[in-house]
Design an enzyme around this catalytic site. Structure first.
Site, PDB file in Angstrom:
ATOM      1  N   HIS A 208     -33.861 -57.910 -41.898  1.00 15.83           N
ATOM      2  CA  HIS A 208     -33.556 -57.380 -43.254  1.00 15.83           C
ATOM      3  C   HIS A 208     -32.928 -58.516 -44.160  1.00 15.83           C
ATOM      4  O   HIS A 208     -32.240 -58.190 -45.071  1.00 15.83           O
ATOM      5  CB  HIS A 208     -32.246 -56.315 -43.133  1.00 15.83           C
ATOM      6  CG  HIS A 208     -32.518 -55.293 -42.246  1.00 15.83           C
ATOM      7  ND1 HIS A 208     -31.901 -53.913 -42.281  1.00 15.83           N
ATOM      8  CD2 HIS A 208     -33.853 -54.997 -41.703  1.00 15.83           C
ATOM      9  CE1 HIS A 208     -32.210 -53.261 -41.526  1.00 15.83           C
ATOM     10  NE2 HIS A 208     -33.437 -53.803 -41.079  1.00 15.83           N
TER      11      HIS A 208
ATOM     12  N   HIS B 237     -43.438 -49.150 -37.800  1.00 22.14           N
ATOM     13  CA  HIS B 237     -43.194 -48.488 -39.220  1.00 22.14           C
ATOM     14  C   HIS B 237     -43.961 -49.566 -40.416  1.00 22.14           C
ATOM     15  O   HIS B 237     -43.598 -50.685 -40.337  1.00 22.14           O
ATOM     16  CB  HIS B 237     -41.779 -48.088 -39.679  1.00 22.14           C
ATOM     17  CG  HIS B 237     -40.732 -49.372 -39.368  1.00 22.14           C
ATOM     18  ND1 HIS B 237     -40.341 -49.924 -40.558  1.00 22.14           N
ATOM     19  CD2 HIS B 237     -39.735 -49.682 -38.589  1.00 22.14           C
ATOM     20  CE1 HIS B 237     -39.576 -50.928 -40.379  1.00 22.14           C
ATOM     21  NE2 HIS B 237     -39.105 -50.690 -39.114  1.00 22.14           N
TER      22      HIS B 237
ATOM     23  N   GLU C  39     -39.050 -45.814 -42.328  1.00 21.76           N
ATOM     24  CA  GLU C  39     -38.027 -45.896 -41.137  1.00 21.76           C
ATOM     25  C   GLU C  39     -36.750 -46.420 -41.583  1.00 21.76           C
ATOM     26  O   GLU C  39     -35.912 -46.213 -41.109  1.00 21.76           O
ATOM     27  CB  GLU C  39     -38.541 -46.778 -40.057  1.00 21.76           C
ATOM     28  CG  GLU C  39     -37.786 -46.684 -38.557  1.00 21.76           C
ATOM     29  CD  GLU C  39     -36.628 -47.926 -38.917  1.00 21.76           C
ATOM     30  OE1 GLU C  39     -35.773 -47.683 -37.786  1.00 21.76           O
ATOM     31  OE2 GLU C  39     -36.626 -48.692 -39.778  1.00 21.76           O
ATOM     32  N   GLU C  40     -36.703 -47.242 -42.623  1.00 21.91           N
ATOM     33  CA  GLU C  40     -35.586 -48.024 -42.938  1.00 21.91           C
ATOM     34  C   GLU C  40     -34.649 -47.369 -43.811  1.00 21.91           C
ATOM     35  O   GLU C  40     -33.464 -47.580 -43.595  1.00 21.91           O
ATOM     36  CB  GLU C  40     -36.132 -49.540 -43.980  1.00 21.91           C
ATOM     37  CG  GLU C  40     -36.788 -50.349 -43.030  1.00 21.91           C
ATOM     38  CD  GLU C  40     -36.005 -51.249 -41.940  1.00 21.91           C
ATOM     39  OE1 GLU C  40     -34.922 -50.690 -41.823  1.00 21.91           O
ATOM     40  OE2 GLU C  40     -36.573 -52.123 -41.361  1.00 21.91           O
TER      41      GLU C  40
ATOM     42  N   ASP D  75     -40.613 -51.608 -32.381  1.00 23.10           N
ATOM     43  CA  ASP D  75     -39.700 -51.929 -33.698  1.00 23.10           C
ATOM     44  C   ASP D  75     -38.497 -52.791 -33.306  1.00 23.10           C
ATOM     45  O   ASP D  75     -37.346 -52.704 -33.671  1.00 23.10           O
ATOM     46  CB  ASP D  75     -39.192 -50.462 -34.249  1.00 23.10           C
ATOM     47  CG  ASP D  75     -38.495 -51.060 -35.591  1.00 23.10           C
ATOM     48  OD1 ASP D  75     -38.517 -51.780 -36.100  1.00 23.10           O
ATOM     49  OD2 ASP D  75     -37.806 -49.978 -35.857  1.00 23.10           O
TER      50      ASP D  75
ATOM     51  N   ASP E 244     -40.059 -57.020 -38.931  1.00 26.94           N
ATOM     52  CA  ASP E 244     -39.184 -55.687 -39.042  1.00 26.94           C
ATOM     53  C   ASP E 244     -40.472 -54.941 -39.924  1.00 26.94           C
ATOM     54  O   ASP E 244     -39.784 -54.940 -41.103  1.00 26.94           O
ATOM     55  CB  ASP E 244     -37.882 -55.748 -39.022  1.00 26.94           C
ATOM     56  CG  ASP E 244     -37.146 -54.369 -39.307  1.00 26.94           C
ATOM     57  OD1 ASP E 244     -37.880 -53.203 -38.917  1.00 26.94           O
ATOM     58  OD2 ASP E 244     -36.134 -54.317 -39.855  1.00 26.94           O
TER      59      ASP E 244
END
Lengths: 466, 466
Positions: A433, A287, A333-334, A361, A299
């Protein structure tokens, strides 16, 4: 009539001929796969591509100007890779949430003494109301069930502090993430539903540091949306200790995040037409969007560059796949999976036949293999490739979840198998994140090995089907 | 007389009884091993111990004041671990080489324009002679054989520049290190033997950065010792490019390193007496010394703290090993192996029986398993433990080199098997012997998982023997 022993002999000879043919095929495949890895390790482009994406574009939450730049970059990078028959965009509308300038947390002791607590807004959170910080008492719980069991008057007007840590005993941190994740996803919604003023959620990480980790929270149909913030694990531990000593302490939160109208965005798709079965599609993707706090390296910058690279490696190794192969950079995606849904929707609309989809991912660390979602019979077939991948550390084929972006495909065009690239997982949630998810955390060889293992799987899928 | 079928039945029943007993044993072992991992992951002490060793003591080359501090630290840390029956030192004399204050490299173009080249002295190198920098032309070679083939007048008075890179195609960087290592170990000796004034050696790493990597060079019986320096891979690439354009360019090297008289130092040993077979010894160790450029985190602070921790974990899991177990912090692995030799010498002198020795000296990354040096029959036995270790990522048991510090034991008291802790290897040589080998590069979970896998192996060795 042939005697039993001559039948036996004929049988043995036939078996031996089969074995020899199978051995020759396996040998030929191993030569091809070696070529793919040589290209990746000597002239791999994933690392340089990732540097650009991380350092020149950076965090790229769906709907942001950086995400728009990343779409342009993805298209250009595919075109420059010079291996695709066509490169195109798939339009989709995406949520547009912005963090805002204010983001502050403080623990206020009973003598008014304040201690800064490292916080960040959870993705999708509303702001704190009004122009002043939101101040309230704090109730610590370890689970949604514990909140449920509390009487209303213990909850009303308070911050609910969800503080269940990662279960460190689990060997796979991904399992610990799964087990703790409901606090972030549903904590603010449940807190609001019960009349609390906000939710403070322990960061979803095994790391013991002062970096808060963001991630999506979902209000669902909650009538009252209250702000949700992540606390660093150190801040969470400190708050818990101070609360034990002084249950009347207060917390002050200020956040100016907001949800803007949906924005137009895109998946980026690069396609190589299959030479023999052009109507059978194999998808490989990661992504393109990321959280805003850092560079979205592991990520999922790594999945993005590996997906492009996988197809470049095939071309560079002189291969033209027999099935059609698409590299897809999924958008959003997130906090929405709108890109994954759009890809699946268009595949269905166009009556496409999908053989397999592969997603990367889980970071760009040293390969282990692939998680596979398929029938037992197909899994058997895939498992036979293990000896070809094992010399490259990618021989671990395990039934398991493949990926969020390719999940909608399973419901629409039902590929025969879904694959999730599986790599070393111990560090991933330390960075995930948070501000730490930067290019420097990625190792060149680990990254390039991953792209090569995805290319090798595509080669085998493209040649043998499923 | 019993019928055939009753014999068969009896046989089947016996087999099934055996299987059930074996299953019960395996189950009991898996419960113990789970306990070991729980302790490591919830309350592991390796990470905090390593932080102290790296950040409070730092680089600790044999003979240095820091190495002496590390000996004291090792003894205290073992005593505080509160799991050893005795903790003691084994005296050994070690080489004492110091880097000195001056360390500078410059590429001098034909118009006298100079470019700084990142260099560091190789461990054991002599200084550049006199008080002025050593300036000479440069001859690039890719191997010792290529130097050998050069005529004397091409070599005399020159720097020999050994520039064979890591073979990036090798999946294990350790194999690439092995294949390129002769340049560092023997390059300066061979250069001196041929009348060159010095040797410049491309750093032994796959990393593409500006950090030179040191490491031992050996003059052997070379009559003429010339200085040897490592160049960062970037500096090596630059020098090579500039040389191609201007074969007459010069290099200027200044180094003030020197070899001082041998110093007294120590191995640190902690022992738990076996409850049933006290005369059978199992050794587990890492090396306490490190290079001086950084903190010696992965090389080999991790092995040191894991070795202490392995025995603490056994105690904390309520286990008393049936065989005697020793944690050994070996001194001087980097430039002499005097500690390893002393340990083997004393074992022989004391007529000890050694069952097995385990070494952790490949970094503190995510476990894979163990390299095993033993007979095929014993290997079979060890391989049967794989299912007990595999759930913890440590089930890969492979014949292979165990470790430098325990190698001398094989010649003296001949343990039945030697084990080398094997972990993810992709990043190790990026850091190895360079300024990057710091505590920050170590991940807590990866480190603690390693100590637990060593403890689990010791548990199995201690219970079942070999």
């Amino acid at each position: 009539m042939r005697s039993f022993s001559s039948l036996l002999l004929a049988g043995l000879l036939a078996a031996s001929a089969t074995t020899t043919a199978a051995q020759a095929t396996a040998k030929a495949d191993s030569v091809v796969i070696r070529k793919i890895y040589d290209e990746a390790l000597l002239r791999g482009q994933s690392y340089d591509n990732l540097r650009y994406l991380c350092q020149k574009i950076g965090g790229r939450l769906a709907g942001s100007p950086q995400a728009a730049l990343a779409v342009q970059w993805g298209k250009l990078t595919m075109e420059k890779a010079n291996c695709f028959d066509k490169v195109y965009l798939q339009e989709c509308m995406v949520p547009h949430w912005v963090r805002g300038a204010k983001e502050k947390g403080q623990i206020i002791g009973n003598k008014g003494k304040s201690i800064t607590a490292a916080v960040c807004a959870l993705g999708g959170s509303v702001a704190t109301p009004g122009s002043k910080p939101l101040r309230a008492g704090v109730v610590e719980v370890k689970s949604l069930a514990e909140l449920k069991a509390l009487p209303d008057d213990a909850v009303r007007g308070k911050f609910i502090f969800f503080n269940r840590p990662f279960d460190d005993r689990l060997i796979e941190p991904g399992a610990a993430y799964g087990a703790a994740g409901d606090q972030r996803r549903s904590g603010p919604a449940e807190a609001g539903r019960r009349g609390a003023v906000g939710a403070l959620v322990r960061s979803l990480t095994a790391a013991r540091d002062n970096n808060p980790h963001t991630g999506a929270t979902n209000y669902g149909d909650t009538p009252t949306k209250v702000p949700g913030a992540a606390l660093s694990t150190q801040a969470a531990d400190q708050l818990s200790q101070l609360l034990a000593a002084d249950p009347k302490l207060q917390f002050e939160l200020e956040m100016s995040c907001q949800q803007l109208p949906d924005e137009k965005s895109y998946n980026v798709v690069g396609e190589i037409k299959g030479s023999k079965y052009p109507d059978q599609v194999i998808t490989v993707g990661g992504h393109l969007d990321s959280w805003d706090l850092a560079q979205g390296a592991h990520d999922d910058g790594t999945g993005v560059v590996q997906s492009i690279e996988a197809l470049r490696l095939l071309k560079a190794a002189g291969l033209r796949p027999e099935r059609t192969v698409r590299a897809v950079l999924f958008m959003n995606e997130e906090n929405g999976t709108r890109g994954g849904e759009k890809y699946a929707e268009l595949a269905k609309q166009n009556h496409e036949t999908h053989l397999a989809a592969i997603e990367s991912d889980g970071g760009g660390f040293t390969p282990r293999g692939f998680n596979v979602e398929t029938t037992p019979a197909v899994f058997q077939k895939v498992a036979a490739w293990k000896p070809l991948l094992a010399p490259y550390l990618a021989g671990q084929l395990t039934p398991g979840h493949a990926g969020t972006d390719i999940e909608p495909l399973a419901a629409s065009v039902k590929p025969v198998a879904l694959f999730g690239y599986d790599c070393d997982s111990q560090r991933y949630f330390d960075l995930h994140h948070s501000v730490l998810d930067t290019f420097e955390q990625v190792n060149r060889r680990e990254l390039e090995l991953g792209g090569a293992s995805m290319a090798s799987l595509i080669y085998l899928l493209g040649k043998y089907g499923l």
